[in-house]
Design a protein around this motif. Sequence first.
Motif, PDB file in Angstrom:
ATOM      1  N   ARG A 103       0.850  -1.193   0.000  1.00 30.69           N
ATOM      2  CA  ARG A 103       0.000   0.000   0.000  1.00 30.69           C
ATOM      3  C   ARG A 103       0.882   1.238   0.000  1.00 30.69           C
ATOM      4  NH1 ARG A 103      -4.267  -1.664   4.653  1.00 30.69           N
ATOM      5  NH2 ARG A 103      -2.663  -3.232   5.087  1.00 30.69           N
ATOM      6  N   ILE A 104       0.564   2.190  -0.872  1.00 31.89           N
ATOM      7  CA  ILE A 104       1.363   3.398  -1.067  1.00 31.89           C
ATOM      8  C   ILE A 104       0.529   4.597  -0.634  1.00 31.89           C
ATOM      9  CG2 ILE A 104       2.625   4.790  -2.734  1.00 31.89           C
ATOM     10  CD1 ILE A 104       2.830   2.270  -4.470  1.00 31.89           C
ATOM     11  N   ASP A 105       1.079   5.393   0.252  1.00 33.35           N
ATOM     12  CA  ASP A 105       0.431   6.624   0.707  1.00 33.35           C
ATOM     13  C   ASP A 105       1.215   7.799   0.123  1.00 33.35           C
ATOM     14  OD1 ASP A 105      -0.930   8.644   1.960  1.00 33.35           O
ATOM     15  OD2 ASP A 105      -0.107   8.238   3.966  1.00 33.35           O
ATOM     16  N   ALA A 106       0.618   8.517  -0.824  1.00 33.30           N
ATOM     17  CA  ALA A 106       1.328   9.590  -1.516  1.00 33.30           C
ATOM     18  C   ALA A 106       0.331  10.636  -1.985  1.00 33.30           C
ATOM     19  CB  ALA A 106       2.117   9.050  -2.706  1.00 33.30           C
ATOM     20  N   ASP A 107       0.819  11.878  -2.091  1.00 26.59           N
ATOM     21  CA  ASP A 107       0.073  12.975  -2.722  1.00 26.59           C
ATOM     22  C   ASP A 107       0.602  13.120  -4.144  1.00 26.59           C
ATOM     23  OD1 ASP A 107      -1.271  13.447  -0.351  1.00 26.59           O
ATOM     24  OD2 ASP A 107       0.205  14.904   0.359  1.00 26.59           O
ATOM     25  N   VAL A 108      -0.296  12.997  -5.110  1.00 25.98           N
ATOM     26  CA  VAL A 108       0.107  12.993  -6.516  1.00 25.98           C
ATOM     27  C   VAL A 108      -0.639  14.114  -7.230  1.00 25.98           C
ATOM     28  CG1 VAL A 108       0.361  11.605  -8.602  1.00 25.98           C
ATOM     29  CG2 VAL A 108       0.416  10.498  -6.363  1.00 25.98           C
ATOM     30  N   PRO A 109      -0.036  15.312  -7.360  1.00 21.58           N
ATOM     31  CA  PRO A 109      -0.700  16.399  -8.091  1.00 21.58           C
ATOM     32  C   PRO A 109      -0.823  16.055  -9.579  1.00 21.58           C
ATOM     33  CG  PRO A 109       1.122  17.209  -6.726  1.00 21.58           C
ATOM     34  CD  PRO A 109       1.242  15.728  -6.786  1.00 21.58           C
ATOM     35  N   PRO A 110      -1.668  16.788 -10.316  1.00 19.08           N
ATOM     36  CA  PRO A 110      -1.767  16.565 -11.765  1.00 19.08           C
ATOM     37  C   PRO A 110      -0.414  16.774 -12.444  1.00 19.08           C
ATOM     38  CG  PRO A 110      -3.607  17.902 -10.991  1.00 19.08           C
ATOM     39  CD  PRO A 110      -2.656  17.776  -9.840  1.00 19.08           C
ATOM     40  N   GLY A 111      -0.120  15.905 -13.380  1.00 21.56           N
ATOM     41  CA  GLY A 111       1.150  15.993 -14.089  1.00 21.56           C
ATOM     42  C   GLY A 111       2.282  15.246 -13.430  1.00 21.56           C
ATOM     43  N   THR A 112       2.035  14.582 -12.304  1.00 18.80           N
ATOM     44  CA  THR A 112       3.069  13.819 -11.605  1.00 18.80           C
ATOM     45  C   THR A 112       2.613  12.379 -11.436  1.00 18.80           C
ATOM     46  OG1 THR A 112       2.204  14.323  -9.396  1.00 18.80           O
ATOM     47  CG2 THR A 112       3.746  15.903 -10.370  1.00 18.80           C
ATOM     48  N   ALA A 113       3.538  11.518 -11.049  1.00 17.58           N
ATOM     49  CA  ALA A 113       3.217  10.098 -10.895  1.00 17.58           C
ATOM     50  C   ALA A 113       4.191   9.465  -9.923  1.00 17.58           C
ATOM     51  CB  ALA A 113       3.255   9.381 -12.243  1.00 17.58           C
ATOM     52  N   VAL A 114       3.731   8.382  -9.290  1.00 13.49           N
ATOM     53  CA  VAL A 114       4.543   7.536  -8.425  1.00 13.49           C
ATOM     54  C   VAL A 114       4.377   6.104  -8.903  1.00 13.49           C
ATOM     55  CG1 VAL A 114       4.941   6.688  -6.084  1.00 13.49           C
ATOM     56  CG2 VAL A 114       4.307   9.071  -6.448  1.00 13.49           C
ATOM     57  N   SER A 115       5.462   5.452  -9.241  1.00 12.71           N
ATOM     58  CA  SER A 115       5.421   4.063  -9.687  1.00 12.71           C
ATOM     59  C   SER A 115       6.382   3.249  -8.837  1.00 12.71           C
ATOM     60  CB  SER A 115       5.788   3.948 -11.164  1.00 12.71           C
ATOM     61  OG  SER A 115       7.081   4.456 -11.403  1.00 12.71           O
ATOM     62  N   VAL A 116       6.000   1.988  -8.592  1.00  9.66           N
ATOM     63  CA  VAL A 116       6.770   1.097  -7.734  1.00  9.66           C
ATOM     64  C   VAL A 116       6.979  -0.227  -8.465  1.00  9.66           C
ATOM     65  CG1 VAL A 116       6.839  -0.092  -5.513  1.00  9.66           C
ATOM     66  CG2 VAL A 116       5.843   2.180  -5.664  1.00  9.66           C
ATOM     67  N   THR A 164       5.742  18.326  -7.806  1.00  8.81           N
ATOM     68  CA  THR A 164       6.358  17.062  -7.404  1.00  8.81           C
ATOM     69  C   THR A 164       5.365  16.229  -6.616  1.00  8.81           C
ATOM     70  OG1 THR A 164       8.120  16.036  -6.093  1.00  8.81           O
ATOM     71  CG2 THR A 164       7.316  18.177  -5.343  1.00  8.81           C
ATOM     72  N   PRO A 165       5.347  14.923  -6.828  1.00 10.34           N
ATOM     73  CA  PRO A 165       4.574  14.078  -5.909  1.00 10.34           C
ATOM     74  C   PRO A 165       5.307  13.961  -4.577  1.00 10.34           C
ATOM     75  CG  PRO A 165       5.739  12.731  -7.504  1.00 10.34           C
ATOM     76  CD  PRO A 165       5.980  14.160  -7.901  1.00 10.34           C
ATOM     77  N   VAL A 166       4.581  13.649  -3.539  1.00 12.53           N
ATOM     78  CA  VAL A 166       5.158  13.505  -2.197  1.00 12.53           C
ATOM     79  C   VAL A 166       4.784  12.123  -1.683  1.00 12.53           C
ATOM     80  CG1 VAL A 166       5.266  14.419   0.139  1.00 12.53           C
ATOM     81  CG2 VAL A 166       4.979  15.982  -1.792  1.00 12.53           C
ATOM     82  N   LEU A 167       5.786  11.312  -1.443  1.00 10.58           N
ATOM     83  CA  LEU A 167       5.588   9.946  -0.956  1.00 10.58           C
ATOM     84  C   LEU A 167       5.693   9.961   0.566  1.00 10.58           C
ATOM     85  CD1 LEU A 167       5.279   6.914  -1.598  1.00 10.58           C
ATOM     86  CD2 LEU A 167       7.780   6.804  -1.740  1.00 10.58           C
ATOM     87  N   HIS A 168       4.607   9.596   1.235  1.00  7.11           N
ATOM     88  CA  HIS A 168       4.579   9.638   2.696  1.00  7.11           C
ATOM     89  C   HIS A 168       4.966   8.295   3.332  1.00  7.11           C
ATOM     90  CE1 HIS A 168       2.703  13.568   2.534  1.00  7.11           C
ATOM     91  NE2 HIS A 168       1.756  13.087   1.755  1.00  7.11           N
ATOM     92  N   ARG A 169       4.434   7.210   2.769  1.00  9.74           N
ATOM     93  CA  ARG A 169       4.636   5.926   3.459  1.00  9.74           C
ATOM     94  C   ARG A 169       4.361   4.784   2.482  1.00  9.74           C
ATOM     95  NH1 ARG A 169       1.249   6.907   6.832  1.00  9.74           N
ATOM     96  NH2 ARG A 169       2.604   7.776   8.451  1.00  9.74           N
ATOM     97  N   ILE A 170       5.074   3.674   2.676  1.00 11.07           N
ATOM     98  CA  ILE A 170       4.800   2.422   1.974  1.00 11.07           C
ATOM     99  C   ILE A 170       4.616   1.349   3.040  1.00 11.07           C
ATOM    100  CG2 ILE A 170       5.686   0.655   0.400  1.00 11.07           C
ATOM    101  CD1 ILE A 170       7.216   2.776  -1.062  1.00 11.07           C
ATOM    102  N   ARG A 171       3.520   0.612   2.925  1.00  7.24           N
ATOM    103  CA  ARG A 171       3.240  -0.462   3.875  1.00  7.24           C
ATOM    104  C   ARG A 171       3.307  -1.795   3.148  1.00  7.24           C
ATOM    105  NH1 ARG A 171      -1.454  -1.265   8.443  1.00  7.24           N
ATOM    106  NH2 ARG A 171      -1.597  -3.543   8.304  1.00  7.24           N
ATOM    107  N   LEU A 172       4.060  -2.740   3.728  1.00  7.50           N
ATOM    108  CA  LEU A 172       4.229  -4.081   3.177  1.00  7.50           C
ATOM    109  C   LEU A 172       3.601  -5.077   4.141  1.00  7.50           C
ATOM    110  CD1 LEU A 172       8.003  -3.731   2.214  1.00  7.50           C
ATOM    111  CD2 LEU A 172       6.034  -3.360   0.713  1.00  7.50           C
ATOM    112  N   ASP A 173       2.565  -5.792   3.700  1.00 10.10           N
ATOM    113  CA  ASP A 173       1.885  -6.793   4.534  1.00 10.10           C
ATOM    114  C   ASP A 173       2.418  -8.180   4.198  1.00 10.10           C
ATOM    115  OD1 ASP A 173       0.250  -4.918   5.799  1.00 10.10           O
ATOM    116  OD2 ASP A 173      -1.206  -4.971   4.183  1.00 10.10           O
ATOM    117  N   PHE A 174       2.677  -8.978   5.220  1.00 13.20           N
ATOM    118  CA  PHE A 174       3.150 -10.351   5.046  1.00 13.20           C
ATOM    119  C   PHE A 174       2.904 -11.099   6.352  1.00 13.20           C
ATOM    120  CE2 PHE A 174       6.634  -7.891   6.788  1.00 13.20           C
ATOM    121  CZ  PHE A 174       7.161  -8.705   7.766  1.00 13.20           C
ATOM    122  N   PRO A 175       2.836 -12.446   6.327  1.00  9.59           N
ATOM    123  CA  PRO A 175       2.694 -13.276   5.128  1.00  9.59           C
ATOM    124  C   PRO A 175       1.279 -13.202   4.591  1.00  9.59           C
ATOM    125  CG  PRO A 175       2.565 -14.619   7.080  1.00  9.59           C
ATOM    126  CD  PRO A 175       2.854 -13.226   7.554  1.00  9.59           C
TER     127      PRO A 175
END
Length: 634
Positions: free
Chosen positions: A289-302, A350-361
């Motif tokens: 799960r990716i928590d980010a602010d993505v204004p128009p014209g910007t992108a976040v890819s993982v 610019t996009p702003v990446l706040h947090r990435i959450r990794l769930d497992f297993p």
Amino acid sequence: MTCAPDAATFRLLDDTVGWEQTEVADLVGFADPAGVRLAHPGPDPDGPTREDLLPWFPDPRLAPGCRPCSWYLVAGRRLLRRDTCTGGWTPVWPRERDPHLRAPRAVAANGHRVAVVDGDRVLVWHNEGDQLVAVIRTHRPRLVALGQDGRILVARAGSTDLRRFTPDGRPCGVLRTGVPGELLGVRVGPCGAVWLLTDDLRVYRDGVESTVESMVDELAAGALVSADENGFCLREPGPDGDHVTTCHTWLGEPADHPPASPGRYAATGQFHTDLIDSGISRCRWHRVRIDADVPPGTAVSVAFVVTEDGHHADSDWQHVPPGITDLLVDQPPGRFLTARVRLSGDTSATPVLHRIRLDFPRTTSADLLPAAFRVDPAADDFTERFLSLFDATLADLDRVIERHPALLDPHGVPDRALPWLAGLLGLTFESGWDAATRRALLAAAPWLYRWRGTRQALARAIRIVFGVEPVLDELADERAWATVSAPGPAPGLGSVRLFGRTTTRFRLDGSALGAAPLRAYGDPDTDPLTAHAHRFRVRLPGPADERAVRRLVTRQAPAHTEATVHTGGAGFVVGTRSAVGVDTAFVPLPPPVLGGPHPLRLNHDGVLRPGPRGARHGLEVGVVSAVGIHTRVS
């Protein structure tokens, strides 16, 4: 509500836990709570751009004049001045008075003085160019600044030291700033502080590195908003109050197109994470799960890859399309996960990446199904991914339910949520109440509702909102029949006006005709109480907004009552009961002085007889003090 058999663990990537970043390119903010973002181009990726600093450190070819909208411009071999009426640029000197500049490269102005760096000399004029007062010859001058006290500062190429000169051009020492790099701008603040801008876009005050916020507080901003090799733009107030942007070339001619605004941010930036250890051999990673602010014209890819020993091929990466912020991990089991995060934009945002959450297993409600549903591996994978949609929705509902008690905590919710919480409890806030007052009212709401309509509840509400202790008087208690009695609950002489019952209402065999009103309702013996029943008075010491107090009292008082509000004044109120400490204060008399701008009137403004401890002492407990002799009531 969640149907998953076991609670899954997770790992966060943020500024608190850490981003585990490696191979960072054109990204900043890994230790910033605001989040990771694209870097600024230039020498200071995390700081302001040159365009951001133009209002305080303009291009050396430009300098603001002493009047609003007045500017000086070095154009070729001429010095131009902007006409404040037409907005056009005209030469400072007519042809017959042209000083024939050789190679001007910088200009500065302060008040009615103007200075120009011309080749290997600096020329200084008074009266906006009418009188040449100084010709300073120095080696390779590059920048010039004028102080409020008339001093002249000159910066030479290849050095950050400043040569100081008197108003008439005589040298008076060298100011060694000690800052690294090369100077891009020099300004003298209103308090005499010397502000410097270096080529790495760092700001210094008197040789000590400072912040942009401190510079903004001390230096006035100009109207220059953009500049490049083709021209510049000024943003100034228009005749109708709106700001108007005008653009010009470096020759002072109107520009058909504004200069291209340089990108404030890098176009792309990315980072890799180190090996993120799940601690489980052959772990099936579940969800990202990716928590980010993505204004128009910007992108976040993982993109990410799961391995057991940290070794993988380029084709093993699972790429996530831009815009997807919640996805399942479609990778073989493995202990380690590596992520690659890329931020991109159009350089204006610019996009702003706040947090990435990794769930497992991987734990889904499919684990609760009979084994017959999981025999086929392809069908089992589809079933897990399909049921994960419902598991995610139910997990979100569980999270909302878990957080619901926190939404009712007046001390924990944000300020913007206080009106919503007040509406839920039936309270109304006024615009002038601050957040602390609103939180205190919300915390006291259960008690206020329980005791609403009582003296205690009204007094507590006033204490919370206005911070003072009110005095509440029920008028019915003050209107008993006057009787001559010993001190006690009943009023005596001097407390109320004496009157007889036969004058308050007409009574047979008791009242004279025309001496008492004729009313035919109720018991005449209860007239002193019923005439003022359900009425009370609220008095507050010190000044207060009576209308605001009245609105609060109206909302808290019972509907069948009527209240009057009185706040403390400067003295007794004639015809109204006054309370010591609310409307009055016992203070000592001033010393009697004859003559002066306010002459003393004997036997009127002062008392010549001293008190027990002199004339300047006020009321003393246990000592006989006479009001008007030892004290005055104000």
